[in-house]
Scaffold this active site. Sequence first.
Site, mmCIF file in Angstrom:
data_model
loop_
_atom_site.group_PDB
_atom_site.id
_atom_site.type_symbol
_atom_site.label_atom_id
_atom_site.label_comp_id
_atom_site.label_asym_id
_atom_site.label_seq_id
_atom_site.Cartn_x
_atom_site.Cartn_y
_atom_site.Cartn_z
ATOM 1 N N GLU A 1 -10.855 45.617 15.687
ATOM 2 C CA GLU A 1 -9.827 46.497 15.123
ATOM 3 C C GLU A 1 -10.368 47.906 14.954
ATOM 4 O O GLU A 1 -9.724 48.887 15.321
ATOM 5 C CB GLU A 1 -9.397 45.976 13.743
ATOM 6 N N GLU B 1 10.845 48.103 -0.696
ATOM 7 C CA GLU B 1 11.285 46.737 -0.400
ATOM 8 C C GLU B 1 11.318 45.954 -1.700
ATOM 9 O O GLU B 1 10.869 46.435 -2.743
ATOM 10 C CB GLU B 1 10.349 46.079 0.624
ATOM 11 N N HIS C 1 4.950 40.118 3.062
ATOM 12 C CA HIS C 1 4.030 40.880 2.224
ATOM 13 C C HIS C 1 3.795 40.128 0.921
ATOM 14 O O HIS C 1 4.732 39.588 0.333
ATOM 15 C CB HIS C 1 4.620 42.255 1.878
#
Lengths: 391, 294
Positions: free
Chosen positions: B20, B211, B250
């Site tokens: 990554e 959210e 999440h």
Amino acid sequence: MKIQEADAKSLLVAQGLPVPPWEVAQTAAEARAAANRFLAAGGKQVVIKAQVLVGGRGKAGGVKLAGSAEEAERVAAAILALQIKGIAVHKVLVGPAADIVKEFYLAAVLDRASRRVILMGSAEGGVEIEQVAADRPEAIVTIPAHPLAGFLPFKARQMAFRLGLGDHLKDAVAIATGLVRTMHAYDADLVEINPLAVVREAGAAGAVSERLQCLDAKITLDDSALARHAGLEDLRDPDDEDPADRAAREAGLTFIKLDGTIGCMVNGAGLAMATMDLVKRAGGEPANFLDIGGGARADKVTAAMRLILADPKVDAILVNIFGGITRGDEVARGLIEARQQQERDVPMVVRIVGTNAEGAAVLLREARFETAATLDEAARRAVAASRGAPA
Amino acid sequence: MSILIDRSSRVVVHGLTGREGSFHGAAMLDYGTQVVAGMTPGKGGQTALDGRVPVFDTVADAVRETGADTSCIFVPAAGAPDAVTEAAAAGIKTIFCITEGIPALDMIPAVELVRAAGARLIGPNCPGATTPGQAKVGIIPGSIHREGRVGVVSRSGTLTYEAVQAMSDAGVGQSTCVGIGGDPIIGTTFLDALLLFAGDPETDAIVLIGEIGGAAEETAAAWAAEHLRDVPKAAFIAGRTAPEGKRMGHAGAIISGSAGTATSKVEALEAAGFRVAGSPTELPQLLRDAGYRG
């Protein structure tokens, strides 16, 4: 991850907290035998409690007292036949009924706003704490743990005195610090005792004493930490997770089954929620939440497609990919492969933008997939397809 | 000026030699970010990204040798809180933690130690930040941005890209776009980001993308109602169709009982003068409706 009361109590006992004895029964006969043992040990009544992971058990008739083994069997049979908020009761907890003098609320909570563990207490226990918080916020005492030093005994003493538990100081301090210890021992988000009760107990020669006990227990575990605690995964309640959700978790996907007809495949949790919302806004109902995660390869996409199609209610599929780490052409390859494998043909609208979207567009065009340029357009067309109209 | 990062930021990437870290480190460098160092214990003295960036054993070494002032953390969840703490102890002032899946209780001491060191943490479980035309730290694709004067703050990754792309396509550029992360315990909240944008002379308008779960949107809205009254503001909240009690991907996106619902957030934001979009594509138009002329 939520765990059942009986499992939560086991964790509390392992941390040295005072919990009255209990047994778990899966049949009315087992409940009768358990009740027999508690009544023979000197109890006048037993309590029988449905073991389900939904609130409002008591109101739904899932918590009852019984004065004899025969009655316990009848009551347990009735509770085991219940559906509470759609969840069938498979187990009951049987224990001696407590002689309650006064009920309190005490919980260790992971508090997002202060970014600390806090201890919340109230002298108004045994009732819905959200209701107390809404009606009389002053009735709730909140004491934060130190982010580095933890929950020190002096804070536990503050809590005890403010709740009026000065007569039970030693026990109250042990329980308060024990809740925070339990939280850290198992990486819990919430360790809640409601009620924590002062109970009257008959001792030898008719002497009566009072002590504090944790009569109910609710623990929520941090999913991100389950892997580092041996055995906790085994406490997952199969009824709390749809079989499709479990299959997805094992495949490294996040899937939550819903009630609608439009299957959704998305990369990213926020975008997956937004995609569901736009399906709803376009007049449809999402069949699932599905996040294939970042950098998903073709095999993950085919696994995701199998999960969506396993739901017989799904009659249209919306694929929404915003490539960042995820490569659009890789997703397109997975979709093509999945369609070759699948047994059921369902209209599908695909929208892929971002990294390698051009490559994806070529592949999808060659394979004659229906594509859309924007998310709003994709949602509208998926909804139209779901209703049987030409997409 | 922008917030958090700009062309003068000097970035050390923790885990630059990993999969990554090397992929995104190269993308950051290509965008124009000053990636001055990598940090991988045991690989000090080597170089990464085709010899373009020196690697150090410790963050302290990287700071001393390169003047790094910003960290970008790609190390796995088990080591990430330690990486955050190491960065703060080495004097790094702005720490981005991209890592996902960190146990929440592990972040409590890390957040406290960052605060005590006078540093700032963004994340964890965040995509990072971009100041278009200057620098990007993290994993947000650089291509979606356009230089401009709208400050964007979001709890999501790809949903942010969706919104930013829609803004850029409509000619609405960004001053800085920051993803604060989808975990329950994060270093920089919506309110913290609004405070930074409020103090930035190059930010004229705000987009907030929230959210379900928690009450951080409501807290930020209450502050904005008082302090950002005349600033054009638009918002989008994901999760109107999310069921109660389920973690929507999440770790922080969960409705508990009646707390953390989309309705509560939409109402709070609207009451504070935000124009709340039904779709992220509507955000640029809503900003214009609110008087934004960028």
